[in-house]
Design a protein around this motif. Structure first.
Motif, PDB file in Angstrom:
ATOM      1  N   GLY A  14       0.812  -1.222   0.000  1.00  0.00           N
ATOM      2  CA  GLY A  14       0.000   0.000   0.000  1.00  0.00           C
ATOM      3  C   GLY A  14       0.838   1.261   0.000  1.00  0.00           C
ATOM      4  N   ILE A  15       1.956   1.240   0.719  1.00  0.00           N
ATOM      5  CA  ILE A  15       2.819   2.428   0.784  1.00  0.00           C
ATOM      6  C   ILE A  15       3.575   2.648  -0.518  1.00  0.00           C
ATOM      7  CG2 ILE A  15       4.948   3.323   1.821  1.00  0.00           C
ATOM      8  CD1 ILE A  15       3.998   2.292   4.478  1.00  0.00           C
ATOM      9  N   PHE A  16       4.131   1.566  -1.080  1.00  0.00           N
ATOM     10  CA  PHE A  16       5.008   1.714  -2.247  1.00  0.00           C
ATOM     11  C   PHE A  16       4.304   1.491  -3.581  1.00  0.00           C
ATOM     12  CE2 PHE A  16       8.004   0.390   1.171  1.00  0.00           C
ATOM     13  CZ  PHE A  16       8.628   1.619   1.295  1.00  0.00           C
ATOM     14  N   GLY A  17       3.033   1.140  -3.557  1.00  0.00           N
ATOM     15  CA  GLY A  17       2.300   0.878  -4.796  1.00  0.00           C
ATOM     16  C   GLY A  17       1.753   2.131  -5.429  1.00  0.00           C
ATOM     17  N   PHE A  18       2.641   3.023  -5.795  1.00  0.00           N
ATOM     18  CA  PHE A  18       2.251   4.303  -6.391  1.00  0.00           C
ATOM     19  C   PHE A  18       1.701   4.068  -7.791  1.00  0.00           C
ATOM     20  CE2 PHE A  18       2.572   8.880  -6.268  1.00  0.00           C
ATOM     21  CZ  PHE A  18       2.524   9.229  -7.603  1.00  0.00           C
ATOM     22  N   GLY A  19       0.530   4.602  -8.078  1.00  0.00           N
ATOM     23  CA  GLY A  19      -0.013   4.512  -9.421  1.00  0.00           C
ATOM     24  C   GLY A  19      -1.234   3.635  -9.542  1.00  0.00           C
ATOM     25  N   GLY A  20      -1.687   3.024  -8.468  1.00  0.00           N
ATOM     26  CA  GLY A  20      -2.903   2.240  -8.529  1.00  0.00           C
ATOM     27  C   GLY A  20      -2.660   0.747  -8.631  1.00  0.00           C
ATOM     28  N   GLY A  21      -3.759   0.021  -8.833  1.00  0.00           N
ATOM     29  CA  GLY A  21      -3.750  -1.435  -8.816  1.00  0.00           C
ATOM     30  C   GLY A  21      -2.717  -2.117  -9.686  1.00  0.00           C
ATOM     31  N   PRO A  22      -2.662  -1.824 -10.984  1.00  0.00           N
ATOM     32  CA  PRO A  22      -1.692  -2.522 -11.827  1.00  0.00           C
ATOM     33  C   PRO A  22      -0.244  -2.320 -11.393  1.00  0.00           C
ATOM     34  CG  PRO A  22      -3.360  -1.491 -13.187  1.00  0.00           C
ATOM     35  CD  PRO A  22      -3.594  -1.019 -11.777  1.00  0.00           C
ATOM     36  N   SER A  23       0.078  -1.142 -10.871  1.00  0.00           N
ATOM     37  CA  SER A  23       1.455  -0.918 -10.433  1.00  0.00           C
ATOM     38  C   SER A  23       1.748  -1.647  -9.130  1.00  0.00           C
ATOM     39  CB  SER A  23       1.721   0.575 -10.263  1.00  0.00           C
ATOM     40  OG  SER A  23       0.971   1.095  -9.188  1.00  0.00           O
ATOM     41  N   MET A  24       0.717  -2.068  -8.402  1.00  0.00           N
ATOM     42  CA  MET A  24       0.907  -2.800  -7.158  1.00  0.00           C
ATOM     43  C   MET A  24       1.174  -4.286  -7.398  1.00  0.00           C
ATOM     44  SD  MET A  24      -2.039  -1.275  -4.750  1.00  0.00           S
ATOM     45  CE  MET A  24      -1.655  -0.011  -3.577  1.00  0.00           C
ATOM     46  N   LEU A  25       0.801  -4.787  -8.550  1.00  0.00           N
ATOM     47  CA  LEU A  25       0.909  -6.224  -8.798  1.00  0.00           C
ATOM     48  C   LEU A  25       2.327  -6.766  -8.648  1.00  0.00           C
ATOM     49  CD1 LEU A  25      -1.641  -6.634 -11.694  1.00  0.00           C
ATOM     50  CD2 LEU A  25      -1.930  -7.202  -9.283  1.00  0.00           C
ATOM     51  N   PRO A  26       3.355  -6.094  -9.164  1.00  0.00           N
ATOM     52  CA  PRO A  26       4.705  -6.608  -8.923  1.00  0.00           C
ATOM     53  C   PRO A  26       5.074  -6.645  -7.440  1.00  0.00           C
ATOM     54  CG  PRO A  26       4.741  -5.009 -10.707  1.00  0.00           C
ATOM     55  CD  PRO A  26       3.381  -4.950 -10.085  1.00  0.00           C
ATOM     56  N   LEU A  27       4.562  -5.685  -6.677  1.00  0.00           N
ATOM     57  CA  LEU A  27       4.835  -5.665  -5.238  1.00  0.00           C
ATOM     58  C   LEU A  27       4.099  -6.788  -4.525  1.00  0.00           C
ATOM     59  CD1 LEU A  27       4.565  -1.801  -4.706  1.00  0.00           C
ATOM     60  CD2 LEU A  27       6.643  -3.159  -4.971  1.00  0.00           C
ATOM     61  N   VAL A  28       2.843  -7.034  -4.921  1.00  0.00           N
ATOM     62  CA  VAL A  28       2.086  -8.154  -4.352  1.00  0.00           C
ATOM     63  C   VAL A  28       2.794  -9.462  -4.682  1.00  0.00           C
ATOM     64  CG1 VAL A  28      -0.102  -9.422  -4.423  1.00  0.00           C
ATOM     65  CG2 VAL A  28      -0.122  -6.921  -4.397  1.00  0.00           C
ATOM     66  N   HIS A  29       3.262  -9.596  -5.918  1.00  0.00           N
ATOM     67  CA  HIS A  29       3.996 -10.796  -6.333  1.00  0.00           C
ATOM     68  C   HIS A  29       5.255 -10.963  -5.482  1.00  0.00           C
ATOM     69  CE1 HIS A  29       6.810 -13.153  -8.802  1.00  0.00           C
ATOM     70  NE2 HIS A  29       5.719 -13.805  -9.187  1.00  0.00           N
ATOM     71  N   ALA A  30       5.995  -9.888  -5.278  1.00  0.00           N
ATOM     72  CA  ALA A  30       7.227  -9.968  -4.493  1.00  0.00           C
ATOM     73  C   ALA A  30       6.945 -10.416  -3.063  1.00  0.00           C
ATOM     74  CB  ALA A  30       7.936  -8.612  -4.492  1.00  0.00           C
ATOM     75  N   GLU A  31       5.864  -9.925  -2.476  1.00  0.00           N
ATOM     76  CA  GLU A  31       5.545 -10.298  -1.091  1.00  0.00           C
ATOM     77  C   GLU A  31       4.961 -11.709  -1.007  1.00  0.00           C
ATOM     78  OE1 GLU A  31       6.112  -8.734   1.771  1.00  0.00           O
ATOM     79  OE2 GLU A  31       6.942  -6.920   0.879  1.00  0.00           O
ATOM     80  N   ALA A  32       3.963 -12.009  -1.841  1.00  0.00           N
ATOM     81  CA  ALA A  32       3.224 -13.267  -1.701  1.00  0.00           C
ATOM     82  C   ALA A  32       3.960 -14.469  -2.269  1.00  0.00           C
ATOM     83  CB  ALA A  32       1.857 -13.143  -2.375  1.00  0.00           C
TER      84      ALA A  32
END
Length: 191
Positions: A14-32
């Protein structure tokens, strides 16, 4: 312990996912997938495909499902709160700053400077998905599906959810026919 890990993982998203949902996907992938191993790459791709066919923001659907899978209903709630809390606080703060200092050049440039970073993150995720698709389907079929899907989405304006849904239905129907044919062939062969 799991709830704490879910909270901090999706809070970071949530903090580093600047730009909305699609930009968060790589971060979600990295965490999960990479950091915690809650999902495999294939499971992540399947969840992403199904999540894109459903209504609502992908930025909450993915953490919600992953949280539910890891720790049940409590995990779902913790994950969704963790990913949305930074967005809500940042949105209120940034809107206040933006409305007050909207004519300052560095405020306008701040959003523009992040775009190339998000572009690279999306390109990396796209390449990872294409590479996994190539490994399971081969170059030709992966490329063909990518080209046809791109044409349908960008030139004909068909919603990606319909294309993903059609591919999922095709995958459900297709392998059953192939397995049935293979079992019929094996049954006919003398032993």
């Amino acid at each position: 312990m799991r709830l704490s890990a879910l909270f901090w993982s999706f809070f970071r998203v949530g903090i580093f996912g600047f730009g909305g949902g699609p930009s968060m996907l790589p971060l979600v992938h990295a965490e999960a997938v990479t950091r915690h191993g809650w999902l495999t790459d294939e499971e992540f791709a399947d969840i992403l495909a199904i999540g894109n066919t459903l209504p609502g923001p992908i930025a909450t659907k993915m953490p919600g499902y992953i949280g539910y899978r890891v720790a049940g209903t409590a995990g779902l709630v913790v994950s969704v709160v963790a990913v949305t809390l930074p967005m809500i606080v940042a949105m209120i703060a940034m809107l206040g700053v933006f409305s007050r200092y909207r004519d300052v050049a560095w405020i306008r440039g701040m959003g523009q400077a992040v775009v190339p970073v998000v572009m690279i993150m999306m390109a990396q995720l796209t390449w990872d998905f294409f590479d996994k698709s190539r490994a399971s389907l081969g170059w030709w079929l992966s490329g063909l599906i990518a080209i046809v899907s791109g044409a349908l989405i960008y030139w004909l304006g068909i919603h990606p959810g319909f294309i993903i849904g059609a591919l999922l239905i095709g995958a459900l129907i297709g392998p059953g026919k192939a397995k049935k044919k293979a079992s019929q062939i094996n049954a006919k062969e003398p032993t």
